[in-house]
Every structure is written in structure tokens, then in C-alpha cells.
Design a protein around this motif. Structure first.
Motif, mmCIF file in Angstrom:
data_model
loop_
_atom_site.group_PDB
_atom_site.id
_atom_site.type_symbol
_atom_site.label_atom_id
_atom_site.label_comp_id
_atom_site.label_asym_id
_atom_site.label_seq_id
_atom_site.Cartn_x
_atom_site.Cartn_y
_atom_site.Cartn_z
ATOM 1 N N PRO A 70 0.810 -1.226 0.000
ATOM 2 C CA PRO A 70 0.000 0.000 0.000
ATOM 3 C C PRO A 70 0.838 1.269 0.000
ATOM 4 N N SER A 71 1.915 1.294 0.796
ATOM 5 C CA SER A 71 2.681 2.541 0.902
ATOM 6 C C SER A 71 3.272 2.937 -0.453
ATOM 7 N N GLN A 72 3.688 1.921 -1.229
ATOM 8 C CA GLN A 72 4.236 2.210 -2.566
ATOM 9 C C GLN A 72 3.194 2.910 -3.430
ATOM 10 N N LEU A 73 2.007 2.281 -3.471
ATOM 11 C CA LEU A 73 0.947 2.833 -4.319
ATOM 12 C C LEU A 73 0.582 4.231 -3.836
ATOM 13 N N PHE A 74 0.476 4.361 -2.501
ATOM 14 C CA PHE A 74 0.050 5.642 -1.943
ATOM 15 C C PHE A 74 1.040 6.745 -2.299
ATOM 16 N N THR A 75 2.323 6.496 -2.044
ATOM 17 C CA THR A 75 3.316 7.548 -2.298
ATOM 18 C C THR A 75 3.398 7.871 -3.790
ATOM 19 N N SER A 76 3.426 6.814 -4.622
ATOM 20 C CA SER A 76 3.589 7.106 -6.051
ATOM 21 C C SER A 76 2.357 7.838 -6.601
ATOM 22 N N SER A 77 1.166 7.423 -6.165
ATOM 23 C CA SER A 77 -0.020 8.084 -6.703
ATOM 24 C C SER A 77 -0.108 9.519 -6.194
ATOM 25 N N LEU A 78 0.314 9.723 -4.933
ATOM 26 C CA LEU A 78 0.283 11.076 -4.383
ATOM 27 C C LEU A 78 1.273 11.963 -5.129
ATOM 28 N N THR A 187 -7.324 -0.541 2.102
ATOM 29 C CA THR A 187 -8.602 0.084 1.735
ATOM 30 C C THR A 187 -8.415 1.575 1.501
ATOM 31 N N PHE A 188 -7.753 2.209 2.465
ATOM 32 C CA PHE A 188 -7.510 3.648 2.386
ATOM 33 C C PHE A 188 -6.765 3.983 1.095
ATOM 34 N N THR A 189 -5.709 3.218 0.811
ATOM 35 C CA THR A 189 -4.887 3.481 -0.365
ATOM 36 C C THR A 189 -5.708 3.355 -1.639
ATOM 37 N N LEU A 190 -6.477 2.273 -1.722
ATOM 38 C CA LEU A 190 -7.218 2.028 -2.966
ATOM 39 C C LEU A 190 -8.277 3.104 -3.207
ATOM 40 N N ILE A 191 -8.944 3.528 -2.122
ATOM 41 C CA ILE A 191 -9.992 4.534 -2.308
ATOM 42 C C ILE A 191 -9.369 5.880 -2.689
ATOM 43 N N THR A 192 -8.270 6.212 -2.057
ATOM 44 C CA THR A 192 -7.581 7.456 -2.421
ATOM 45 C C THR A 192 -7.170 7.412 -3.890
ATOM 46 N N PHE A 193 -6.626 6.264 -4.269
ATOM 47 C CA PHE A 193 -6.170 6.093 -5.648
ATOM 48 C C PHE A 193 -7.356 6.239 -6.623
ATOM 49 N N ALA A 194 -8.489 5.628 -6.232
ATOM 50 C CA ALA A 194 -9.677 5.709 -7.097
ATOM 51 C C ALA A 194 -10.111 7.153 -7.283
ATOM 52 N N CYS A 195 -10.060 7.935 -6.178
ATOM 53 C CA CYS A 195 -10.460 9.334 -6.291
ATOM 54 C C CYS A 195 -9.533 10.085 -7.218
ATOM 55 N N GLU A 196 -8.237 9.817 -7.070
ATOM 56 C CA GLU A 196 -7.272 10.510 -7.929
ATOM 57 C C GLU A 196 -7.499 10.152 -9.391
ATOM 58 N N LEU A 197 -7.759 8.863 -9.609
ATOM 59 C CA LEU A 197 -7.851 8.371 -10.992
ATOM 60 C C LEU A 197 -9.179 8.749 -11.652
ATOM 61 N N PHE A 198 -10.278 8.658 -10.890
ATOM 62 C CA PHE A 198 -11.595 8.848 -11.518
ATOM 63 C C PHE A 198 -12.153 10.257 -11.342
#
Lengths: 285, 396
Positions: A70-78, A187-198
Motif C-alpha cells: 500500500p505505501s508504494q501505491l500511496f506515495t507514487s499516486s500522491l 482500503t484507504f490506499t485504494l480509495i484514495t487512488f480511485a479518487c485521484e484516478l476517476f
């Protein structure tokens, strides 16, 4: 020639067909001529959105299997989001920001509020669908993502377009998928990512498309390549399917659309309902 | 040769509207000409079975349930037994169906063809060719008019439209306009109606009493999108802001009424815009004579009875240039405008200025002219001719 009036009797029988019958008929008044390559270019919007959905599902899958932390996805997407945020202001020279009158501080505040609330609620979201069978979740996600693609605002002026519905469906799908992951952080990471993406990415995407044509084309190619290679690493069969689908979307369907224009036969005449061309938004609410 | 004519339509009294009054007036005039006429419609509430109207006009209210907008379900066969019964019992020779929106009319055309009866279809409305609902209705019309031997349209535009929609040879379609009962729409003070009670009077616009205070614009229509209520709202807003000598009286009910009420609230026009709500047909004349200008903002219209009624009361008529409207009245009685707010405002202002300058034609003269244009007896004799052609063709 008989005058087309009802208040005078012309002396001709009522079913007399005069030479001016149907003289006001107009055919194909508003037909647009499409050129094949411009349609191909425009189909890029669909390719990109399909790519976004694929990337989202892939990220979920990688987190589900544990390949992606999760931390990887979170940092890279942020990081990407900040880059996008910067670009969003840069490409139009800051005019958009000046018009809206929003300060950077206000933006930062919204981001913080959003992140902290999502973080706080993620344990709840994680257990929200516990009682629902996983198959149902997958089915729902599939329908929601298809719905997202269907209602997405690709720039067409049609009744079916609804960005609000489209975004809601994507977020619903993301909550469904996120609840099947290992922990609240996932969960937190995926939802944040979804908001960024969609939610955020389409805004930038639209602006980029408006600013430069080359950029839009490059992005389309980039999306297609990323999706196909990423899918090839996870599931080669899916990658093959994606290639076929992308080819259909970008080349065959535009060709079909252009060919079908030949059969267009629209008739217009005085019987058409008049269109209100005035801007009545000040009067109607 | 007298016929036994069966008028079929979903729309009939107690419903009020253009088709309803057309069917009634035509039936009465055909009875007067010595034909035997019955009307078939569906039941309205507890009004089911056989009823008798003026001159012994028999009306069959068939026990069928309306599905949408007072039209019965388009199933084709659920009305077969009842229609067959009526056809046989009344020795019907000609079936005359009305309105493309009426499913019962389509059913009757189909069954008439299978019974070998002559059939006529009167089309009262215009359809486009672009949206889904018209594509479907046009397909239905093509199927049901396949059996009909003749069609009648209320305007030349309507005929062009029907010929294209139903793929019918134009020689089989006659143009017979609607008519207006000119004896009921006369200029003069609004007192002629013995039925109107004090309560009705209170409803009438104040401008009836204070004519000199300005110019009154009357609008009477169902308040729906197709009648251009949105456009009307734009026109009202602009005219109210630029001309303080104009008052508005709006009669009619419908889902778009809220648009006008909001407009009235927003611009504080309570003293200048009167919303009368649903009007009885007999109240229409009294409201009309209280005004000076009649405004019609329809977006589509096959004939438009309202402007003829208004002209018959001697009003200046301003209307959108749509459908069959330009065919209905001569240019000196009718100001035609493009369906835009600017053009309609200009039309109303021109008409008002003409009135204030005293250059408007005299009401009685206008009435006398309109009276000669349209007459139900003339409509009936022309319709009779269509029936004659039709049955002689059938006999061969």
C-alpha cells in the motif's frame, strides 16, 4: 400552383396534389462529415478511460496478491497527483485558477480533510461488505465499472452522459473492491487512488486535450502500452483480449462510423418541433 | 347516400381539447346532414356504457382502461370484441378514426380493414422523424394506415408530414381544416354566458374592467413543453421589464405552470401576470374578449384552433411561425415570429403599438372575416365527400 393556405378555397379538390407539395422538405441538414483520422484521434478518450479502469483493477489485483505494498501505491499516486496539480495550473498559465478564485491553501485544506476522513473511515469501509458474498462483490464491481464507462463524459452532448453518475459508479466499485483487501491501510490506499484516478485525472485530461493535440495522442498511446504490458505480466490472455479490444475501439469502430454516414437519411421540414435557441437559464431554474 | 359512420378516438368528452371538440362538432354536423353517427371512446372514470348527447348522438364508452395520457394500451386485440360488437350493431359502413396518439383509433383502423369496412383516419398532429418516440409512432402509423383507405389532415403541412410518416400516396390524403364555432367566439363584453356565476367572474382578469389602463396580452394553452411555455417565460420576463403598459392573462394548466409561477415570484409581477389555471371551454371566450393581443408560443402545431378562436373574438394574434400556423390566418390578421424571445417580443410590441396608435383593425370586422373562413358545416360536407369516394372505391 395552389397556395398553401386554409382560409381560402382554391376550388381544387381537397386531395389535389400540387407541384409545391413537399417543396420545403430538406434532407440531411445537420449532417457532419467525419474524416477517418479525426475520429480515430477522438476515440482516444475512450481508450484512455478504458485504460484508467484497467489500471485501477490491476492495482487492486496486485495489492490483493501482495505484490504491491500500500505505501508504494500511496506515495507514487500522491506524487503523480501533485505533479498533475502543478501541471493543471501551468498549462493554462493560471487563468483557470484566477477565474475560480480558489487559493492553494483552500485546495490543501480539502486534500487534508479528505485524506483524514478516508483514513479514519477506512476500517469501517473495510468491514462494510463483510456479509456480502465475494462473487456478488465482483459482479457489482463489473457492472459499476461498465456503467462508469457508459455514462462517462467523453465530450459528446448526449442525454446518456452524466459525469456525476459515472463518478459515483466508479467510487462504488472502488469501495466494493477495497473491502476485499487485507487491511484498513489497503482500503484507504485504494480509495484514495480511485479518487485521484476517476475524479481528478479526467479534469486534467480534458484540459490537456484542449491545450494540445499532440499531447492527447501521446497519452492515448502511453495508456494503451502501459495497459497491455501490465496485463501481459499478470495475465497474458487478458493482454491479448485488451489488444483486440483497443484495436476495435480505435480503428474498426471509427471506420464503421464513417462508413455508416452514407446511409444517413434525415428529413426536416416545417413539421419539426422548433428548437428554443435562446439562453433561458436566467428565467428557468 | 347516407352512411353509418363510427367515429373512434380515445379522446372525447369529458376530456377537453382540439381533437375532442373536432370529433363532437363533426359528428353533430354529419348527423345534421342525415348520416347516422356513433362515437366510440374508452370509459372515463364511471362514465362507461352508452350515453346520448345532443341530437341523439350515441357515444359508446367502452370499458377499456387508459394507459398513458388518456390513450388505451396499444395491444390491437383487446378492443376487438367490443369494436366488432359496435360495428355490427350499428350497421357501420365507414370507420372514422381520429388522432395518431389514440391507440383505440389504430385498433379500429386495423379491425375495420379486416371487416372490409371503409376507413378514414384524421391526423391532428405533427411528428418529427428524429427522436425515438416518433420513430416508433411512425412505424405504428404505417402499419395501421396500411388498412385505411383515406386520410384527412388538418393542414397542408400536416399532409406532407403524414404522407412521409405513413408512406401513403398524397392523393389519398385530403386537407380539411378544423373549424371554429364563430357564434360562440364573438367580440363584445364578456356577459353573453348565462352559465358563468359570480365566482367565474371573480376569476376573470381585472383588465376586463379597466381596459384603458394598458394592453392586455392573453395566452391560452395547455402549459406543456410543446406549447413553448419556456419560451413564453422568456418573453414575459423581457416584456415585463421593458413595457410597463402590458398586462398578461394566462389560461390553462399543466406541468410547466411552475415555471410561470416562479417567474412571477422572481420578478414580482403579481399585479401584471394573472394565472387563471384550467379553463372550461365556455370560459375561454370571456377570457379572450378581456384581452387585446393573443400570444401563441407553440413549438409545433398542426392547425392551432386557439389563434382562430382569438381572431374570431377580434384580437390581434401574435404566433410562432411553426407547422401549419401560417396557413391558418391571412398575414394581416396574424403576426408571425421566429421562435425566439427577441422576435416574439418584437411581435407583441408591434401589435401593442398598433393598438395604442388606434391602427388596429376593428374587432367586429375581424370577426366577420374569420367567420367566413371556417365553418363546421363546410368541414362536414368535405368530410362526407371523402367518405363517398371511399365507399365507392370499396364497392368496386
Amino acid at each position: 400552383m395552389a397556395r398553401k393556405v386554409l382560409y381560402e378555397r382554391s376550388g381544387l379538390p381537397d386531395n389535389h396534389v400540387s407541384r409545391n407539395f413537399l417543396e420545403t422538405l430538406r434532407r440531411n441538414v445537420r449532417v457532419r462529415k467525419y474524416s477517418y483520422w479525426s475520429v480515430v484521434y477522438e476515440s482516444g478518450v475512450v481508450t484512455q478511460q478504458l485504460g484508467s479502469v484497467c489500471i485501477f483493477v490491476l492495482c487492486w489485483w496486485l495489492m490483493e496478491t501482495g505484490t504491491l505494498v500500500p505505501s508504494q501505491l500511496f506515495t507514487s499516486s500522491l506524487a503523480l497527483s501533485f505533479l498533475g496539480y502543478y501541471l493543471y495550473d501551468v498549462i493554462d498559465g493560471g487563468t483557470g485558477r484566477r477565474c475560480s478564485g480558489r487559493t492553494r491553501l483552500a485546495d490543501l485544506k480539502s486534500v487534508l480533510i479528505f485524506l483524514s476522513f478516508t483514513y479514519g473511515l477506512s476500517p469501517l469501509l473495510k468491514t462494510l461488505t463483510e456479509t456480502i458474498s465475494t462473487d456478488t462483490i465482483y459482479a457489482m464491481t463489473t457492472f459499476m465499472l461498465l456503467g462508469h464507462l457508459l455514462f462517462f463524459d467523453y465530450g459528446a452532448n448526449a442525454a446518456i452522459v452524466s459525469s456525476g453518475l459515472s463518478l459515483n459508479m466508479a467510487l462504488f466499485a472502488s469501495v466494493c473492491l477495497a473491502s476485499r483487501l487485507a487491511g484498513p491501510l489497503h482500503t484507504f490506499t485504494l480509495i484514495t487512488f480511485a479518487c485521484e484516478l476517476f475524479a481528478l485525472w479526467p479534469l486534467l485530461q480534458k484540459k490537456l486535450k484542449k491545450q494540445s493535440t499532440g499531447c492527447h495522442g501521446m497519452l492515448t498511446v502511453l495508456f494503451a502500452v502501459v495497459v497491455v504490458t501490465a496485463l501481459a505480466m499478470v495475465a497474458p490472455a487478458c493482454a491479448a483480449l485488451a489488444i483486440v479490444l483497443l484495436f476495435l475501439l480505435s480503428f474498426l469502430i471509427p471506420l464503421w462510423l464513417v462508413k455508416l454516414q452514407l446511409y444517413k437519411d434525415n428529413i426536416h421540414g416545417p413539421w419539426d418541433e422548433a428548437e428554443i435557441k435562446d439562453d433561458l437559464s436566467g428565467v428557468l431554474h | 347516400m347516407p352512411h353509418s359512420i363510427c367515429m373512434v378516438s380515445d379522446f372525447f368528452h369529458p376530456n377537453a381539447g382540439g381533437v375532442e371538440s373536432h370529433v363532437y362538432q363533426l359528428s353533430q354536423c354529419l348527423v345534421e346532414r342525415g348520416h347516422r353517427v356513433v362515437v366510440v371512446t374508452h370509459a372515463y372514470g364511471d362514465r362507461a356504457g352508452i350515453r346520448y348527447l345532443t341530437n341523439g348522438l350515441r357515444v359508446y364508452y367502452l370499458p377499456l382502461r387508459p394507459m398513458y395520457n388518456q390513450a388505451t394500451a396499444p395491444t390491437l386485440f383487446h378492443s376487438l370484441a367490443l369494436l366488432r360488437c359496435v360495428f355490427i350493431r350499428e350497421h357501420v359502413t365507414v370507420v372514422h378514426a381520429h388522432s395518431a396518439f389514440s391507440s383505440l383509433a389504430h385498433d379500429a383502423l386495423f379491425h375495420a380493414a379486416s371487416f372490409g369496412l371503409a376507413s378514414i383516419f384524421t391526423d391532428h398532429s405533427l411528428f418529427g422523424f428524429a427522436d425515438v418516440s416518433s420513430v416508433l409512432t411512425n412505424a405504428l402509423l404505417r402499419a395501421s394506415l396500411g388498412g385505411a383507405t383515406r386520410a384527412i389532415c388538418v393542414s397542408h403541412t400536416g399532409r406532407e408530414n403524414t404522407a412521409l410518416r405513413a408512406a401513403m400516396p398524397p392523393g389519398r390524403i385530403s386537407v380539411i381544416p378544423n373549424a371554429v364555432d364563430a357564434t360562440r367566439f364573438t367580440p363584445g363584453p364578456p356577459t353573453g354566458n348565462p352559465d358563468s356565476t359570480c365566482h367565474d367572474r371573480a376569476h376573470l382578469p381585472r383588465s376586463v374592467d379597466r381596459r384603458c389602463a394598458g394592453v392586455t396580452v392573453v395566452i391560452i394553452s395547455r402549459l406543456v413543453y410543446r406549447k413553448g411555455v419556456d419560451l413564453l417565460a422568456g418573453v414575459l420576463a423581457q416584456l415585463a421589464a421593458t413595457r410597463s403598459d402590458l398586462n398578461f392573462v394566462i389560461g390553462g394548466e399543466g406541468p410547466k405552470r411552475i415555471v410561470l409561477e416562479e417567474l412571477r415570484e422572481q420578478h414580482c409581477l403579481h399585479d401584471r401576470v394573472t394565472l387563471l389555471g384550467a379553463l372550461d371551454h365556455r370560459q375561454v371566450r370571456d377570457v379572450l374578449v378581456g384581452g387585446d393581443i393573443f400570444l401563441n408560443t407553440s413549438l409545433t402545431e398542426a392547425f392551432c384552433m386557439a389563434i382562430v378562436e382569438a381572431a374570431s373574438c377580434g384580437l390581434q394574434v401574435v404566433s410562432t411561425h411553426v407547422g401549419g400556423v401560417p396557413e391558418v390566418l391571412p398575414p394581416d390578421l396574424l403576426t408571425l415570429c421566429k421562435p425566439t424571445v427577441r422576435d416574439l417580443c418584437a411581435g407583441v410590441i408591434a401589435a401593442a403599438d398598433r393598438l395604442l396608435a388606434g391602427k388596429a383593425p376593428d374587432r367586429a370586422t375581424t370577426h366577420a372575416r374569420v367567420r367566413d373562413f371556417y365553418d363546421w358545416r363546410d368541414v362536414a360536407s368535405r368530410t362526407e365527400k371523402v367518405s363517398n369516394d371511399d365507399s365507392s372505391q370499396n364497392d368496386n
